[in-house]
Write a protein that holds these residues in place. Structure first.
Motif, short mmCIF file in Angstrom:
data_model
loop_
_atom_site.label_atom_id
_atom_site.label_comp_id
_atom_site.label_asym_id
_atom_site.label_seq_id
_atom_site.Cartn_x
_atom_site.Cartn_y
_atom_site.Cartn_z
N GLN A 76 3.01 -12.63 10.72
CA GLN A 76 2.05 -13.17 9.77
C GLN A 76 1.68 -12.07 8.79
O GLN A 76 1.63 -10.90 9.16
N VAL A 77 1.40 -12.45 7.55
CA VAL A 77 0.97 -11.49 6.54
C VAL A 77 -0.39 -11.93 6.03
O VAL A 77 -0.61 -13.11 5.74
N ARG A 78 -1.30 -10.97 5.93
CA ARG A 78 -2.67 -11.24 5.50
C ARG A 78 -3.21 -10.05 4.73
O ARG A 78 -2.65 -8.96 4.81
N PRO A 79 -4.32 -10.25 4.00
CA PRO A 79 -4.97 -9.09 3.37
C PRO A 79 -5.51 -8.15 4.45
O PRO A 79 -5.80 -8.58 5.58
N GLU A 80 -5.66 -6.89 4.09
CA GLU A 80 -6.19 -5.90 5.03
C GLU A 80 -7.65 -6.14 5.33
O GLU A 80 -8.35 -6.83 4.59
N THR A 81 -8.10 -5.57 6.45
CA THR A 81 -9.52 -5.50 6.76
C THR A 81 -9.81 -4.04 7.11
O THR A 81 -8.89 -3.27 7.43
N GLU A 82 -11.06 -3.69 7.09
CA GLU A 82 -11.41 -2.30 7.39
C GLU A 82 -11.01 -1.91 8.81
O GLU A 82 -10.70 -0.76 9.09
N ARG A 83 -10.96 -2.87 9.71
CA ARG A 83 -10.58 -2.55 11.10
C ARG A 83 -9.11 -2.15 11.23
O ARG A 83 -8.69 -1.64 12.25
N ASP A 84 -8.30 -2.38 10.18
CA ASP A 84 -6.89 -1.99 10.19
C ASP A 84 -6.68 -0.50 9.88
O ASP A 84 -5.58 0.01 10.08
N LEU A 85 -7.70 0.16 9.40
CA LEU A 85 -7.53 1.50 8.83
C LEU A 85 -6.91 2.50 9.80
O LEU A 85 -6.02 3.26 9.40
N ASP A 86 -7.31 2.52 11.05
CA ASP A 86 -6.74 3.49 11.99
C ASP A 86 -5.23 3.33 12.12
O ASP A 86 -4.49 4.31 12.05
N VAL A 87 -4.77 2.10 12.30
CA VAL A 87 -3.34 1.87 12.49
C VAL A 87 -2.58 2.12 11.19
O VAL A 87 -1.49 2.71 11.20
N LEU A 88 -3.13 1.69 10.05
CA LEU A 88 -2.47 1.95 8.77
C LEU A 88 -2.32 3.44 8.53
O LEU A 88 -1.29 3.91 8.03
N THR A 89 -3.33 4.21 8.91
CA THR A 89 -3.27 5.67 8.78
C THR A 89 -2.20 6.25 9.70
O THR A 89 -1.44 7.14 9.31
N GLU A 90 -2.09 5.74 10.93
CA GLU A 90 -1.05 6.20 11.86
C GLU A 90 0.34 5.94 11.30
O GLU A 90 1.22 6.81 11.38
N ILE A 91 0.55 4.74 10.76
CA ILE A 91 1.85 4.41 10.19
C ILE A 91 2.17 5.37 9.05
O ILE A 91 3.26 5.94 8.99
N TYR A 92 1.22 5.56 8.15
CA TYR A 92 1.45 6.44 7.01
C TYR A 92 1.73 7.87 7.46
O TYR A 92 2.66 8.52 6.98
N ASN A 93 0.95 8.36 8.42
CA ASN A 93 1.13 9.73 8.89
C ASN A 93 2.49 9.95 9.53
O ASN A 93 3.04 11.05 9.46
N HIS A 94 3.07 8.92 10.14
CA HIS A 94 4.44 9.04 10.65
C HIS A 94 5.38 9.44 9.51
O HIS A 94 6.20 10.35 9.65
N TYR A 95 5.24 8.77 8.36
CA TYR A 95 6.12 9.05 7.21
C TYR A 95 5.81 10.40 6.58
O TYR A 95 6.70 11.06 6.06
N VAL A 96 4.55 10.83 6.66
CA VAL A 96 4.18 12.16 6.17
C VAL A 96 4.89 13.22 7.02
O VAL A 96 5.50 14.15 6.49
N ARG A 97 4.80 13.08 8.33
CA ARG A 97 5.36 14.09 9.26
C ARG A 97 6.88 14.09 9.32
O ARG A 97 7.49 15.14 9.44
N GLU A 98 7.48 12.90 9.29
CA GLU A 98 8.89 12.76 9.65
C GLU A 98 9.86 12.51 8.51
O GLU A 98 11.07 12.62 8.72
N THR A 99 9.38 12.13 7.31
CA THR A 99 10.30 11.67 6.27
C THR A 99 9.91 12.22 4.90
O THR A 99 8.83 12.79 4.71
N THR A 100 10.77 11.93 3.94
CA THR A 100 10.47 12.21 2.54
C THR A 100 10.09 10.93 1.79
O THR A 100 10.04 10.93 0.57
N ILE A 101 9.82 9.87 2.51
CA ILE A 101 9.42 8.61 1.88
C ILE A 101 8.12 8.80 1.11
O ILE A 101 7.91 8.19 0.06
N THR A 102 7.22 9.62 1.62
CA THR A 102 6.04 10.02 0.87
C THR A 102 6.11 11.52 0.63
O THR A 102 6.66 12.26 1.46
N PHE A 103 5.56 11.96 -0.46
CA PHE A 103 5.54 13.39 -0.74
C PHE A 103 4.24 14.05 -0.30
O PHE A 103 4.01 15.22 -0.58
N ASP A 104 3.37 13.31 0.39
CA ASP A 104 2.27 14.00 1.07
C ASP A 104 2.89 14.91 2.12
O ASP A 104 3.91 14.56 2.74
#
Length: 178
Positions: free
Chosen positions: A9-37
């Motif tokens: 299912q796809v839905r708009p975000e809620t504030e309760r999603d923030l922890d998991v969204l941050t975890e997903i993003y941080n995976h790409y920060v640590r492991e890939t060049t998909i983000t330049f953070d």
């Protein structure tokens, strides 16, 4: 970990999603060049980003979840392309899929929902920067009508080397594809 046949299912975000969204993003920060953070972010550092994507308007944040467990499988955003007023009818889009949720069509579902949500907005173009190489992202963007418009050579340095970023553009006045 959801199976390849898990209903999504796809839905708009809620504030309760923030922890998991941050975890997903941080995976790409640590492991890939998909983000330049280059440094992982805390949830509090990421909160302004989440709040900059309201449920309506041109800057959206859509979240994909497994229908049965509500586990977050990924997210897609539209954000300001540039800050100057003349750019306000352009957005930059991106998709991040949880590391164990790739190759299941989650990115396609997210982009489909994002472009459907943006269809009524006063937008002219969407842009996406894809660090090279990234064939899966190139194919996803092509599926949605993005076309390559140029490449910035060695524009970012991460993991001790320089990386190119290919830029793609999509006309938002056309019906979304997917």
């Amino acid at each position: 970990m959801p199976s390849a046949h898990t209903e999504v299912q796809v839905r708009p975000e809620t504030e309760r999603d923030l922890d998991v969204l941050t975890e997903i993003y941080n995976h790409y920060v640590r492991e890939t060049t998909i983000t330049f953070d280059t440094a992982v972010l805390t949830t509090e550092e990421r909160r302004p980003w989440l709040l900059s994507h309201p449920e309506d308007g041109p800057y959206r944040l859509m979240v994909a979840t497994a229908a049965d467990s509500q586990e977050i499988l990924g997210y897609a955003t539209s954000s300001p392309y540039r800050t100057k007023p003349a750019y306000r009818t352009s957005v930059e889009t991106t998709v991040y899929v949880a590391p164990d949720s790739g190759r299941r069509g989650v990115g396609t579902l997210l982009y489909g929902a994002l472009f459907e949500a943006l269809a009524g907005e006063d937008l002219h173009r969407a842009y996406a920067g894809i660090a090279q190489p990234n064939e899966a992202s190139r194919r996803l963007h092509a599926r949605f009508g993005f076309r390559h418009v140029g490449t910035h050579r060695e524009v970012g340095r991460k993991f001790g080397r320089y990386w190119d970023v290919a830029w793609y553009e999509k006309d938002l006045r056309r019906a979304p594809r997917g």
